[in-house]
Scaffold this motif. Structure first.
Motif, PDB file in Angstrom:
ATOM      1  N   ARG A  90       1.239  -1.133  -0.134  1.00 40.44           N
ATOM      2  CA  ARG A  90       0.194  -0.061   0.186  1.00 40.44           C
ATOM      3  C   ARG A  90       0.403   1.349  -0.279  1.00 40.44           C
ATOM      4  NH1 ARG A  90      -2.038   1.702   4.819  1.00 40.44           N
ATOM      5  NH2 ARG A  90      -2.322  -0.837   5.760  1.00 40.44           N
ATOM      6  N   ASN A  91       2.236   1.162   0.439  1.00 37.19           N
ATOM      7  CA  ASN A  91       3.046   2.299   0.613  1.00 37.19           C
ATOM      8  C   ASN A  91       4.637   2.544  -0.301  1.00 37.19           C
ATOM      9  OD1 ASN A  91       2.114   4.056   2.837  1.00 37.19           O
ATOM     10  ND2 ASN A  91       1.606   1.702   3.944  1.00 37.19           N
ATOM     11  N   ASN A  92       4.611   1.304  -0.789  1.00 35.56           N
ATOM     12  CA  ASN A  92       5.046   1.034  -2.235  1.00 35.56           C
ATOM     13  C   ASN A  92       6.537   0.861  -1.872  1.00 35.56           C
ATOM     14  OD1 ASN A  92       3.503   2.037  -4.684  1.00 35.56           O
ATOM     15  ND2 ASN A  92       3.480   4.220  -3.668  1.00 35.56           N
ATOM     16  N   VAL A  93       6.758   0.070  -0.736  1.00 40.93           N
ATOM     17  CA  VAL A  93       7.766  -0.258  -0.084  1.00 40.93           C
ATOM     18  C   VAL A  93       8.156  -1.640  -0.289  1.00 40.93           C
ATOM     19  CG1 VAL A  93       8.939  -0.852   2.149  1.00 40.93           C
ATOM     20  CG2 VAL A  93       7.254   1.633   2.128  1.00 40.93           C
ATOM     21  N   THR A  94       9.336  -2.277  -1.159  1.00 40.28           N
ATOM     22  CA  THR A  94      10.032  -3.393  -1.153  1.00 40.28           C
ATOM     23  C   THR A  94      10.150  -3.773   0.215  1.00 40.28           C
ATOM     24  OG1 THR A  94      10.443  -2.472  -3.558  1.00 40.28           O
ATOM     25  CG2 THR A  94      11.230  -4.615  -3.071  1.00 40.28           C
ATOM     26  N   VAL A  95       9.982  -5.003   0.173  1.00 40.85           N
ATOM     27  CA  VAL A  95      10.139  -6.273   1.083  1.00 40.85           C
ATOM     28  C   VAL A  95      11.363  -6.896   0.646  1.00 40.85           C
ATOM     29  CG1 VAL A  95       9.417  -8.515   2.581  1.00 40.85           C
ATOM     30  CG2 VAL A  95       8.455  -6.184   1.659  1.00 40.85           C
ATOM     31  N   LEU A  96      13.081  -7.269   1.428  1.00 46.02           N
ATOM     32  CA  LEU A  96      13.733  -7.873   1.562  1.00 46.02           C
ATOM     33  C   LEU A  96      13.671  -9.022   2.455  1.00 46.02           C
ATOM     34  CD1 LEU A  96      16.394  -8.247  -0.366  1.00 46.02           C
ATOM     35  CD2 LEU A  96      17.429  -5.930   0.790  1.00 46.02           C
ATOM     36  N   SER A  97      13.538 -10.201   1.938  1.00 44.78           N
ATOM     37  CA  SER A  97      13.392 -11.267   2.850  1.00 44.78           C
ATOM     38  C   SER A  97      14.770 -11.809   2.505  1.00 44.78           C
ATOM     39  CB  SER A  97      11.948 -11.728   2.385  1.00 44.78           C
ATOM     40  OG  SER A  97      11.776 -12.503   4.077  1.00 44.78           O
ATOM     41  N   ASP A  98      15.398 -11.644   4.185  1.00 42.37           N
ATOM     42  CA  ASP A  98      16.332 -12.785   4.761  1.00 42.37           C
ATOM     43  C   ASP A  98      15.944 -13.949   4.763  1.00 42.37           C
ATOM     44  OD1 ASP A  98      18.874 -13.763   5.509  1.00 42.37           O
ATOM     45  OD2 ASP A  98      19.596 -12.860   6.416  1.00 42.37           O
ATOM     46  N   GLU A  99      15.982 -15.210   4.221  1.00 46.00           N
ATOM     47  CA  GLU A  99      15.572 -16.278   4.457  1.00 46.00           C
ATOM     48  C   GLU A  99      16.390 -17.794   4.359  1.00 46.00           C
ATOM     49  OE1 GLU A  99      12.058 -17.119   2.311  1.00 46.00           O
ATOM     50  OE2 GLU A  99      11.213 -15.047   2.286  1.00 46.00           O
ATOM     51  N   ILE A 100      17.537 -17.444   5.132  1.00 49.36           N
ATOM     52  CA  ILE A 100      18.687 -17.966   5.476  1.00 49.36           C
ATOM     53  C   ILE A 100      19.124 -19.145   6.209  1.00 49.36           C
ATOM     54  CG2 ILE A 100      20.357 -16.587   6.717  1.00 49.36           C
ATOM     55  CD1 ILE A 100      22.460 -17.128   4.491  1.00 49.36           C
ATOM     56  N   HIS A 101      18.056 -18.643   7.473  1.00 49.06           N
ATOM     57  CA  HIS A 101      18.185 -19.399   8.478  1.00 49.06           C
ATOM     58  C   HIS A 101      16.570 -20.544   8.034  1.00 49.06           C
ATOM     59  CE1 HIS A 101      20.720 -18.059  11.243  1.00 49.06           C
ATOM     60  NE2 HIS A 101      20.919 -17.281  11.009  1.00 49.06           N
ATOM     61  N   CYS A 102      16.066 -20.910   7.209  1.00 52.74           N
ATOM     62  CA  CYS A 102      14.831 -21.112   6.976  1.00 52.74           C
ATOM     63  C   CYS A 102      14.533 -22.402   7.085  1.00 52.74           C
ATOM     64  CB  CYS A 102      14.279 -20.821   5.643  1.00 52.74           C
ATOM     65  SG  CYS A 102      15.768 -22.128   4.297  1.00 52.74           S
ATOM     66  N   ASP A 103      15.568 -23.242   6.792  1.00 53.76           N
ATOM     67  CA  ASP A 103      15.955 -24.961   6.648  1.00 53.76           C
ATOM     68  C   ASP A 103      16.197 -25.463   8.329  1.00 53.76           C
ATOM     69  OD1 ASP A 103      15.417 -26.292   4.355  1.00 53.76           O
ATOM     70  OD2 ASP A 103      16.945 -25.374   3.591  1.00 53.76           O
ATOM     71  N   ILE A 104      16.510 -23.940   9.574  1.00 50.23           N
ATOM     72  CA  ILE A 104      16.797 -24.325  11.186  1.00 50.23           C
ATOM     73  C   ILE A 104      15.296 -24.296  11.559  1.00 50.23           C
ATOM     74  CG2 ILE A 104      18.283 -24.429  12.664  1.00 50.23           C
ATOM     75  CD1 ILE A 104      19.790 -25.584  10.552  1.00 50.23           C
ATOM     76  N   THR A 105      14.215 -25.363  12.019  1.00 51.80           N
ATOM     77  CA  THR A 105      13.505 -25.450  12.958  1.00 51.80           C
ATOM     78  C   THR A 105      13.024 -26.404  13.684  1.00 51.80           C
ATOM     79  OG1 THR A 105      11.651 -26.377  10.497  1.00 51.80           O
ATOM     80  CG2 THR A 105      11.939 -23.801  10.844  1.00 51.80           C
ATOM     81  N   VAL A 106      12.317 -25.715  14.370  1.00 50.20           N
ATOM     82  CA  VAL A 106      12.608 -27.511  15.180  1.00 50.20           C
ATOM     83  C   VAL A 106      11.844 -28.639  14.801  1.00 50.20           C
ATOM     84  CG1 VAL A 106      12.797 -26.783  17.514  1.00 50.20           C
ATOM     85  CG2 VAL A 106      10.089 -26.986  16.596  1.00 50.20           C
ATOM     86  N   PRO A 107      11.526 -29.874  14.717  1.00 43.43           N
ATOM     87  CA  PRO A 107      10.967 -31.196  13.579  1.00 43.43           C
ATOM     88  C   PRO A 107       9.356 -30.504  13.871  1.00 43.43           C
ATOM     89  CG  PRO A 107      12.827 -31.590  15.301  1.00 43.43           C
ATOM     90  CD  PRO A 107      12.770 -30.406  15.570  1.00 43.43           C
TER      91      PRO A 107
END
Length: 386
Positions: free
Chosen positions: A186-203
């Protein structure tokens, strides 16, 4: 005995993490003390045996490996054209900041957050604008009212999101990500998403890729992804940027190529392909081991160091420790702990937000090393007066 119980000596190996004194124990930077998956080692051995390490191209297998992994593990179907090779998530963030914003514009960061974000913003002459997380009863949540105000500023053009969150280990749910996306769009702001930790989650718990939430999030986002944190191969400099929006993708592609961070080295693609095509069994064992390390650390602190609190988390191998009961800045507190016991932790003030009351501890190590670190932490707080 688990393969992750093996202690590998990393001293005198040009290790950034282990460049410390003889009796010091580094549990700070997000670098695990585990050997990588055997499938990656075999792939690299095969490449070494070829004996020629010239300029490299990005093979189709690299694209297929990323696409297959995100579809299988994260229910997100990427297309080949969306992916751009890059030497690392941090170079990609810095290049994207330079390309998608201009000097003196605002880059919003949800804090406390990974400290290198601030370097990427500050070093490029942009303004750091904090959207501070609300912290109540040991739980963090987003201050959406404040985010609305910060995003509505015409000078705000980019938001850097840490998904999952470092240092607090939060897995943002779909509704939260959708609301962030709606406010930014809505405010013309781009989102830069750092997802480097995505695979390290609890089972049993998986992260939600920001771009997978809905069409809005997909069209306004640049996602930085990599096998490096997951498989302990950060030194190989291999990562990717995923951008679905073709106009936005072209700008990011130009940024990465202009900065010369879009070309692979002789080992980068082979390691990523091996990880994503053959590393799942190893990863599942790692996730279980790290979850147990977290359980042990949280219980140890609760039972033995009542003056501090461990923030419960479901992602990363990092422990965020609340030390608010001590009237000492986190940088000084970390310094005192290191002086008294040799335990080297990250000071929370680096992450901004309310981080000055916190320390960050790396749990990605063999259990014997973890217990040593916890014992040192206990000893340190016994010597430090509140």
């Amino acid at each position: 005995m688990s393969i992750f119980d093996v202690e590998t000596n990393r001293r005198n190996t040009q290790s950034y993490k282990w460049d410390v004194g003889e009796n010091e124990l580094p549990m700070w930077v997000a670098d695990m003390d585990f050997q990588t998956a055997p499938c990656i080692i075999e792939a690299l051995k095969k490449r070494v045996e070829h004996g020629i390490f010239g300029y490299s191209v990005i093979p189709d297998d690299w694209y297929r490996a990323y696409i297959g992994w995100w579809k299988r593990r994260h229910a997100f179907e990427m297309e080949k054209d969306w992916l751009i090779f890059t030497t690392g998530v941090v170079p990609a963030i810095s290049s994207t900041v330079r390309k998608l914003t201009t000097a003196a514009e605002n880059v919003i960061v949800i804090t406390p957050a990974y400290n290198i974000f601030f370097n990427s913003i500050y070093n490029n002459g942009r303004n750091i604008v904090e959207n501070r997380l609300i912290y109540k009863d040991g739980v963090y949540s987003i201050d959406f009212e404040d985010l609305e105000k910060k995003a509505a500023d015409p000078q705000s053009s980019l938001l850097i999101l840490c998904n999952p969150h470092n240092p607090a280990g939060i897995i943002w749910d779909r509704a939260t990500l959708a609301r962030i996306g709606e406010i930014c769009a809505r405010n013309n702001v781009t989102v830069l998403s750092d997802e480097i930790h995505c695979d390290i989650t609890v089972p049993g718990r998986e992260y939600v890729p920001f771009a997978s939430v809905n069409e809005t999030c997909k069209n306004i986002s640049v996602s930085c992804i990599a096998p490096t944190k997951t498989f302990s191969i950060a030194g190989l400099q291999t990562a990717a940027v995923c951008v679905a929006n073709p106009l936005l993708r072209h700008r990011v592609w130009r940024a990465l190529n202009t900065d010369e961070v879009a070309e692979g080295n002789a080992f980068a693609c082979d390691a990523a392909i091996a990880a994503f095509e053959h590393g799942e069994e190893w990863l599942e064992e790692l996730r279980a081991y790290l979850a147990e390390n977290r359980r042990i650390a949280e219980e140890y602190i609760r039972d033995n160091i009542p003056s501090v609190k461990a923030v419960s988390a479901e992602a990363t191998y990092l422990l965020w420790i609340d030390c608010e009961s001590y009237d000492i800045s986190s940088d000084r507190l970390a310094e005192m702990i290191r002086e008294k016991t040799g335990l080297y932790l990250s000071e929370g003030c680096e992450y901004r937000g309310n981080g000055n009351h916190f320390l960050r501890m790396n749990l990605g190590c063999p259990r014997s090393r973890l217990l040593d670190g916890l014992d040192r932490l206990k000893k340190a707080f016994e010597l430090i007066k509140q």
